[in-house]
Design an enzyme around this catalytic site. Structure first.
Site, PDB file in Angstrom:
ATOM      1  N   SER A  18      23.172 -74.598  81.852  1.00  6.80           N
ATOM      2  CA  SER A  18      24.291 -73.709  82.151  1.00  6.80           C
ATOM      3  C   SER A  18      25.595 -74.469  82.005  1.00  6.80           C
ATOM      4  CB  SER A  18      24.172 -73.164  83.578  1.00  6.80           C
ATOM      5  OG  SER A  18      25.329 -72.450  83.945  1.00  6.80           O
ATOM      6  N   ASP A  25      10.981 -72.885  81.101  1.00  5.74           N
ATOM      7  CA  ASP A  25      10.683 -72.104  79.902  1.00  5.74           C
ATOM      8  C   ASP A  25       9.527 -71.162  80.245  1.00  5.74           C
ATOM      9  OD1 ASP A  25       9.866 -71.105  77.431  1.00  5.74           O
ATOM     10  OD2 ASP A  25      10.043 -73.041  76.402  1.00  5.74           O
ATOM     11  N   LYS A  50       8.853 -55.452  75.301  1.00  4.00           N
ATOM     12  CA  LYS A  50       9.437 -55.173  76.614  1.00  4.00           C
ATOM     13  C   LYS A  50       8.562 -54.187  77.395  1.00  4.00           C
ATOM     14  CE  LYS A  50      13.382 -57.355  77.355  1.00  4.00           C
ATOM     15  NZ  LYS A  50      13.630 -58.152  78.588  1.00  4.00           N
ATOM     16  N   TYR A  92      10.727 -55.718  69.581  1.00  2.00           N
ATOM     17  CA  TYR A  92      11.449 -55.986  70.829  1.00  2.00           C
ATOM     18  C   TYR A  92      11.108 -54.925  71.872  1.00  2.00           C
ATOM     19  CZ  TYR A  92      15.282 -56.135  74.182  1.00  2.00           C
ATOM     20  OH  TYR A  92      16.022 -56.169  75.342  1.00  2.00           O
ATOM     21  N   TYR A 144      28.664 -52.383  80.300  1.00  2.00           N
ATOM     22  CA  TYR A 144      29.537 -53.556  80.362  1.00  2.00           C
ATOM     23  C   TYR A 144      28.856 -54.660  81.153  1.00  2.00           C
ATOM     24  CZ  TYR A 144      33.796 -56.292  81.284  1.00  2.00           C
ATOM     25  OH  TYR A 144      34.739 -57.284  81.371  1.00  2.00           O
TER      26      TYR A 144
END
Length: 320
Positions: free
Chosen positions: A39, A50, A139, A135, A201
């Protein structure tokens, strides 16, 4: 009262950094960021982890009470496609296994509205699952993994949030590419532009995840969308207005756009290079991706969507 210990897997990323900023300002919890990348803003909270390496998760999550999993393989055109399943599905299995071993009882997972695929109407949580790409498929499989974890452990709490496309300052995803093309004056509209688009957002989705953390619901699945929805034509108008520019969009038919994208796909396959134009991206651009949430709660997004678009556009493209 002991502080809750909260770990954000994928906390070095776009959404994770915003969420970490919110949580690090609180005095009632201890925060850890677990990621394959350090970070930049919260190095003091960082530990390598991981999801494809369960031992790294064990080391990072010992002593923690809550895990928020943002880690995902999500970019278009990832090769090999097995990478989606390795990270998103096997990663979920590894996390659930480690959570069971370490007696972690609360997981918050960010899935995606991609589990619904293309939709012909505004779609809530009751929508039919029909993911069109790897994807979305991965998911959805990951959701099933977390559901199994919830059902096999006494007291396990699970929240699944399915955001629509997320945008904001310093993101470099598909929405940024759209904003960038409009700002540069090189934008080409494929199709009629009447397809509805839902958006979220980044600050608002971070706030929604924090809200889920504080709710501590035993089980909840919800979409996340900032309203109102725009057609592509309306969205381009909002972006152009934020830049103080006249909307001078060039338009081409959908079929022509798909044919052009097919050429780029072939060139990508032959050259092993990735191009910003592909059939998948044209399909997504022209599809109706309009969603809603029917889940009842008291969450209020902190930033209005129109203001969020204006803030992002000015931050990225207005030198003043």
């Amino acid at each position: 009262m002991d502080k809750r210990k909260v770990a954000i897997i994928g906390g070095s990323g776009f959404i994770g950094t915003r969420l970490a900023k919110r949580l690090s300002a609180r005095g009632d919890l201890t925060l850890k960021i677990v990621d394959i990348r350090e970070s930049r803003q919260f190095a003091q909270c960082y530990q390598y982890g991981d999801v494809t390496q369960p031992e790294s998760l064990r080391q990072a999550l010992v002593g923690y009470d809550v895990v928020i999993n943002l880690a995902a393989e999500h970019q278009d055109n990832v090769e090999p496609v097995s990478r989606y399943y390795q990270v998103n599905v096997e990663g979920a299995r590894h996390l659930c296994m480690v959570a069971s071993e370490l007696a972690i009882k609360q997981i918050i997972f960010t899935s995606s509205v991609a589990v619904y695929g293309f939709v012909d109407q505004e779609t809530g949580e009751e929508g039919h699952f029909d993911p069109f790409n790897h994807y979305g498929k991965s998911k959805l499989e990951a959701e099933y993994v977390y559901e199994a974890w919830r059902n096999t452990g006494s007291g396990n709490k699970l929240t699944i949030i399915r955001p629509t496309v997320v945008f904001g300052e310093e993101n470099r995803g598909n929405v940024y590419n759209l904003f960038n093309q409009i700002a540069s004056g090189r934008f080409v509209m494929v199709g009629n532009g009447n397809n509805m688009k839902s958006m979220a957002y980044v600050e608002n989705i971070a706030a929604r995840l924090e809200y889920a953390l504080d709710q501590q619901a035993d089980y909840q699945v919800s979409n996340y969308v900032d309203k109102p929805d725009f057609t592509m034509n309306q969205l381009i108008g909002v972006i152009s207005a934020s830049l103080g520019r006249e909307n001078k969009t060039i338009r081409i038919p959908y079929l022509l756009g798909m044919c052009g994208a097919a050429v780029f796909d072939l060139a990508s396959k032959l050259s092993r290079r990735k191009f910003p134009i592909s059939r998948v991206r044209i399909q997504k651009f022209c599809a109706r991706t309009q969603f809603k949430s029917n889940v009842q709660h008291n969450f209020v997004a902190p930033v209005d969507l129109n203001l969020a678009i204006e803030k992002t556009v000015k931050y990225e493209f207005d030198p003043r």
